[in-house]
Structures are given as C-alpha cells and as structure tokens.
Design a protein around this motif. Structure first.
Motif, short mmCIF file in Angstrom:
data_model
loop_
_atom_site.label_atom_id
_atom_site.label_comp_id
_atom_site.label_asym_id
_atom_site.label_seq_id
_atom_site.Cartn_x
_atom_site.Cartn_y
_atom_site.Cartn_z
N LEU A 1 -15.17 118.21 23.00
CA LEU A 1 -14.35 119.31 23.52
C LEU A 1 -13.31 119.75 22.49
CD1 LEU A 1 -13.84 118.15 27.21
CD2 LEU A 1 -14.93 120.28 26.48
N GLN A 2 -12.75 118.79 21.76
CA GLN A 2 -11.73 119.12 20.76
C GLN A 2 -12.30 119.97 19.63
OE1 GLN A 2 -8.33 117.35 20.96
NE2 GLN A 2 -7.95 119.27 19.92
N SER A 3 -13.61 119.89 19.44
CA SER A 3 -14.23 120.66 18.35
C SER A 3 -14.34 122.14 18.67
CB SER A 3 -15.64 120.10 18.06
OG SER A 3 -16.53 120.36 19.13
N HIS A 4 -14.11 122.53 19.91
CA HIS A 4 -14.15 123.96 20.28
C HIS A 4 -12.87 124.63 19.82
CE1 HIS A 4 -14.64 127.67 22.50
NE2 HIS A 4 -15.87 127.29 22.86
N GLU A 5 -12.98 125.76 19.16
CA GLU A 5 -11.82 126.42 18.55
C GLU A 5 -10.79 126.88 19.57
OE1 GLU A 5 -14.01 130.81 18.23
OE2 GLU A 5 -13.46 129.69 16.42
N ASN B 1 -5.97 127.08 23.46
CA ASN B 1 -5.36 128.05 22.54
C ASN B 1 -5.62 129.48 23.00
OD1 ASN B 1 -4.51 126.05 20.65
ND2 ASN B 1 -6.62 125.91 19.91
N GLU B 2 -6.80 129.67 23.63
CA GLU B 2 -7.20 130.99 24.15
C GLU B 2 -7.83 130.79 25.52
OE1 GLU B 2 -9.59 133.35 21.48
OE2 GLU B 2 -8.86 132.23 19.74
N ASN B 3 -7.90 131.86 26.29
CA ASN B 3 -8.48 131.77 27.63
C ASN B 3 -9.93 131.30 27.57
OD1 ASN B 3 -6.18 132.61 28.94
ND2 ASN B 3 -6.74 134.78 28.89
N MET B 4 -10.25 130.40 28.51
CA MET B 4 -11.60 129.85 28.59
C MET B 4 -11.79 129.35 30.02
SD MET B 4 -13.22 127.01 26.01
CE MET B 4 -15.00 126.78 25.89
N THR B 5 -12.95 129.57 30.60
CA THR B 5 -13.17 129.16 31.99
C THR B 5 -13.71 127.73 32.04
OG1 THR B 5 -15.47 129.92 32.07
CG2 THR B 5 -13.74 131.54 32.60
N LYS B 6 -13.60 127.13 33.22
CA LYS B 6 -14.14 125.79 33.42
C LYS B 6 -15.66 125.79 33.23
CE LYS B 6 -10.43 124.60 36.66
NZ LYS B 6 -10.08 124.20 38.05
N GLU B 7 -16.29 126.89 33.64
CA GLU B 7 -17.74 126.99 33.50
C GLU B 7 -18.15 127.01 32.03
OE1 GLU B 7 -16.49 127.97 37.41
OE2 GLU B 7 -15.87 128.88 35.49
N GLU B 8 -17.36 127.69 31.20
CA GLU B 8 -17.63 127.72 29.76
C GLU B 8 -17.46 126.35 29.13
OE1 GLU B 8 -16.45 132.22 28.31
OE2 GLU B 8 -14.82 130.85 28.89
N LEU B 9 -16.44 125.62 29.59
CA LEU B 9 -16.23 124.27 29.08
C LEU B 9 -17.41 123.37 29.46
CD1 LEU B 9 -12.45 123.89 29.97
CD2 LEU B 9 -13.41 123.83 27.66
N ALA B 10 -17.88 123.46 30.69
CA ALA B 10 -19.01 122.66 31.13
C ALA B 10 -20.27 123.01 30.35
CB ALA B 10 -19.24 122.85 32.63
N ALA B 11 -20.49 124.30 30.11
CA ALA B 11 -21.67 124.73 29.35
C ALA B 11 -21.61 124.21 27.92
CB ALA B 11 -21.77 126.25 29.36
N TYR B 12 -20.43 124.19 27.33
CA TYR B 12 -20.27 123.69 25.96
C TYR B 12 -20.62 122.20 25.91
CZ TYR B 12 -18.13 122.90 21.39
OH TYR B 12 -17.92 122.57 20.07
N GLY C 1 -22.60 120.70 27.97
CA GLY C 1 -24.02 120.58 28.27
C GLY C 1 -24.92 120.75 27.05
N GLU C 2 -24.41 121.39 26.00
CA GLU C 2 -25.20 121.58 24.78
C GLU C 2 -25.42 120.28 24.01
OE1 GLU C 2 -23.21 124.48 22.44
OE2 GLU C 2 -23.34 126.07 23.94
N LYS C 3 -24.51 119.30 24.20
CA LYS C 3 -24.57 118.09 23.37
C LYS C 3 -24.61 116.79 24.17
CE LYS C 3 -24.13 120.13 19.29
NZ LYS C 3 -22.85 120.12 18.55
N LEU C 4 -24.19 116.83 25.44
CA LEU C 4 -24.04 115.59 26.19
C LEU C 4 -25.13 115.41 27.25
CD1 LEU C 4 -20.19 115.67 26.93
CD2 LEU C 4 -21.36 114.34 25.16
N SER C 5 -25.43 114.14 27.53
CA SER C 5 -26.30 113.83 28.66
C SER C 5 -25.63 114.30 29.95
CB SER C 5 -26.55 112.32 28.74
OG SER C 5 -27.13 111.84 27.54
N ARG C 6 -26.44 114.58 30.94
CA ARG C 6 -25.92 115.19 32.17
C ARG C 6 -24.81 114.36 32.81
NH1 ARG C 6 -27.65 119.21 35.47
NH2 ARG C 6 -27.13 119.06 37.68
#
Length: 495
Positions: free
Chosen positions: A414-418, A444-455, A457-462
């Motif tokens: 999560l920290q790797s997201h700008e 740092n900028e607006n981001m939704t919980k759904e976007e965080l979860a999707a991010y 989901g790209e790298k982590l097991s469910r």
C-alpha cells in the motif's frame, strides 16, 4: 584501584586525543573536545558524590537532546551509578510510574521542562550548556569503586505499548560491546560525524550512533528538536558522514525541496531504524543516488545487530542484512528449533551487547530469555544468501480463517502507491474469521476504499486483502514517533 579503561573509556580517549572535537550543539554551535567531555564528567561525578550517590544508585535526567545526557552517562561510568534518562513525551502519570519504579536518588531537569514538571523532586536544574561550572564540588574526591563490566550503567524504559514500561538494565558491557561491534562491523573511525536528533532518552538516540561514533573518536552533532529542513542543513553544514532517522522522519525529509536539491557529498550512508522502513523511502534515496540502508534493534539488544552494505540494500530492499561481527542470530519456530530458509519465525539474538535484566521484574526477564538467547518477539525470515528480513512483531501477526498474515507485506504494498501517505495494517476481532485484516491509511490525494482494495488485489492473495479500509487524516504515533497500532486496535475493535 582505578576504574578499568574498558569501563571509563572517555578518560582514555581524552588522554590520547585531547583536542579532537567530540560534540557540537547545533543550536548554539558550542563545541567540546574529548578533554572537555572528560573534565565535565569528572565535575558531575564529584557532584554526585557530594549528593551521596553511591555505586548502584540511580540518577535520572529529564532533558531534550543536550550535552547533559553524555555528562550523566560518563559520570556514572566513573562512580558506578546507574543513569536513567526520562522520556519527556510521557504524561505526568506515566512519568510518575517510571520515577517510582526506578527510585532515583537524584533527579535533574532541564529548564525547558521545569514548569511542566514542578511535581518532581528536582535536585539539579540544568539551565544551559555550562551548568557544570556552577556545581559545588569543592574538596570532593572521586572514589575508585570496584566496577565490573556486567554492573549496571544505564536503565532505559521500553515503550510500554502492551502494559507498564519495563526498565531494561544495560551494563557497562552491554553499551561497550554494542559500540565496539558497531565500530568494527560498520567501519566507523575518527573521520566520522553524525547528527543526533532522535530523542536521547531512546536507545536509538543514545546508543545507535552517538556512543559508537564517540568511542571511535568521531564527532556527534546534537539537535534538540527534529525539523526536516534543519536536518538537511545540519548534515551539509557539519559534513556528516552517517546518520540515523526513524521512518517517520525520513518520510518528512524526502518531501522537502532541500532534500531533492542536495547531493550530500560527505555522506557514507543514511540509516533507518526504529520501525520497518517503507520501500518508497528506499526508492527516494536511490533516485537521488544516495546510499541508504535499514537496521534493526531493540532497547534490550544494542540497538545494533545487523550490517548490510548500501549496494546490497539496493539489491535486497527491505533486508537488514546479516548479523554483525560479535553477535549471533537465529530464526526459530514454536518448537525453538531453527526454521528453514524463507520460512518466517521468531528472531532470537545472542551477544555481549544484550541487556542484563528488567528492573524489578524477574518474571519478565525469565520469559525474555531461552538460555543465553534473547527472544525478541519479532518475526523474521532469511533468504538463501543469508540476508534477514523483518516480518513484523510476533504479536501483530494476524490469523484469519486459519491463515497467517504478516501486516508488513501489505503495508509495503500500500505504501508503494503514490497517493498513499502512511499505512498501518492490524487484525481486528471478527466473529467468523477470528480476526480480519484491516488497513488504516492516510492519503496524499483522494482515493476510494474500492481503489485501495483493487490495488491490493493486483499483488496479494485473496485472504491477505484487507476486509476493511479506514481512511483517516493522520495515524496516531507513540512517544518515539512510531505508528501506534495499539491505539488503532483499541479504538476500532468495536467498529
């Protein structure tokens, strides 16, 4: 009989290199040689004797980063007293507990804290750098006590995030061997200079670099309060070669224009410690072409235990390296046997740099050791090359639906997201899964919980993807600037 030189080493350093600069106050630019430091320590030691301080008695200091920390430590080295640095970030109730537990025979308070802590039984009011010149020492003779290497020298209280703070008793041996091990393993020498702005009531401020650099003959620059811009200026102005900051400090530093526009020509290495370092900080330093690495330690152990070359830190980001020259490590499972390569287990440490015991707490001391191994309570793994990676606190591991989840893996992602500023991942109670993975995020900028979860989901097991995201303005911090997961769990367990 004189005090052994391996105990009163500041006296020997003053004899051999009297005029070399040992300490600089960044606020006033006052400077002191090793001869000055030893003279100050002798004056203060005589003051202690005047106040009937004997071997084994505790003397406490409440002060911002100040020369008095070293005055007190070196004076205690000379007479066998025990130095207790007090955490000025504690509440009055918390501080009262520490004072009652340690029972200091003398308490010194810096003028900055006198009004706030009038309730303390203050024996010595420190108003300036030259406070020692006003101490009464007439006709006082320094004794020659029988001091052994394993006699207590300092007592530093742990954070107390899971209960009352514990006084970790550091012997002369503990502090000396941490310094020697650091000097030899990290190649410190008389040319080195460091900036100490981590609070010196903390082992990171006192023992990580301050004491090793002084023992090696180098120079320490003290700054009472951390400011990211001033820190960059100090590193350049004083031509510092090495420095330790905690990740929250680095987080602020890398966002300054001063950092982005500075080359740091004298710096051998930037060191991070005190908490796992986000990989985004590694990336910021590598982008600048600056040497950066991560360390690992505890109040009870060093705090220095590993070495990694900055070039290896680029190739193995997140690793703290291999054990230093004069200490051993092993990673064990629940059966106290070493785990296989790549498997996560508890990190155990062994060496002369370990603390001796917890003050007034035999039960906690017994639990902390297995024979001569100190059980850190931290999880780690070792790769095929022998590089060690910290996986987080053992008590922070999340067991959800029977699966082990290590928060640090999710935090790094999560920290790797700008758009993400800071992250903490914890386990919250759940009726079905036992615990659920929850992430607390400041942005740092607006981001939704759904976007965080999707991010995620790209790298982590469910099962590792947080079931809940909490977006908050700022994550709570402990007294030493670490993110406080305990406070998050307490506040959000019933949400």
């Amino acid at each position: 009989m004189s005090v052994p030189v391996e105990i009163d080493w500041i006296s020997k350093r003053a004899q051999l290199f009297a005029n070399d600069i040992a300490l600089i106050d960044a606020e006033s630019n006052d400077q002191w040689s090793f001869k000055d430091m030893n003279n100050r320590a002798e004056i203060l030691a005589k003051c202690f004797i005047y106040h009937d301080i004997k071997k084994g008695d505790r003397v406490a200091l409440l002060a911002p980063n100040h020369i008095s920390y070293l005055d007190f430590l070196f004076a205690c080295m000379k007479i066998g007293a025990i130095f207790v640095p007090l955490n000025w970030r504690l509440s009055s109730n918390e501080l009262e507990y520490v004072v009652n537990d340690s029972e200091p025979k003398l308490i010194a308070v810096h003028g900055d804290f006198m009004r706030e802590h009038e309730w303390l039984d203050v024996s010595l009011n420190i108003r300036s750098n030259d406070y020692v010149d006003q101490l009464f020492t007439e006709n006082v003779v320094l004794p020659q006590p029988n001091i052994q290497e394993q006699d207590p020298l300092a007592m530093i209280y742990t954070g107390g995030t899971t209960g009352k703070p514990k006084g970790a008793v550091l012997s002369h041996q503990s502090i000396f061997w941490n310094a020697i091990n650091t000097i030899v393993s990290w190649n410190l020498n008389q040319e080195d200079c460091t900036l100490t702005t981590i609070p010196m009531f903390h082992t990171g401020g006192l023992n990580a670099l301050t004491i090793p650099v002084l023992l090696s003959g180098g120079t320490v620059v003290l700054r009472a309060n951390f400011d990211p811009i001033k820190a960059v200026h100090d590193l350049i102005h004083y031509r510092c070669t090495t420095v330790l900051f905690i990740p929250t400090m680095y987080h602020m530093i890398i966002q300054t224009d001063e950092f982005k526009q500075t080359e740091f020509p004298d710096m051998k290495v930037f060191l991070s410690g005190g908490a796992p370092c986000p990989l985004t900080i590694y990336q910021a330093f590598h982008k600048q072409g600056l040497p950066f690495k991560e360390g690992y330690g505890l109040t009870e152990a060093g705090p220095n235990n590993f070495y990694i070359d900055p070039d290896d830190a680029k190739e193995y980001p997140g690793s703290v390296g291999r054990a230093m020259m004069f200490n051993d490590i092993k990673i064990v499972g629940d059966n106290s046997q070493e785990v296989d390569v790549g498997e996560v287990g508890e990190l155990w440490l062994k060496g002369k740099h370990l603390f001796e015991y917890y003050w007034n707490n035999d039960a906690a001391t017994e639990i902390a050791f297995y024979q001569d191994w100190f059980k850190t309570g931290d999880l780690a793994r070792k790769d095929e090359e022998g590089f060690v990676y910290i996986a987080g606190r053992k008590k922070e591991m999340i067991i959800t639906g029977g699966e082990n989840v290590y928060p640090l893996e999710i935090e790094h992602l999560l920290q790797s997201h700008e758009k993400v500023n800071e992250v903490a991942v914890v386990g919250l109670p759940h009726d079905k899964w036992g615990e659920m993975v929850a992430a607390f995020v400041s942005l740092n900028e607006n981001m939704t919980k759904e976007e965080l979860a999707a991010y995620c989901g790209e790298k982590l097991s469910r099962y590792k993807i947080p079931k809940k995201f909490f977006i908050i303005d700022e994550l709570p911090k402990t007294h030493v600037g670490k993110i406080s997961k305990t406070l998050l769990i307490q506040e959000y367990s019933k949400v």
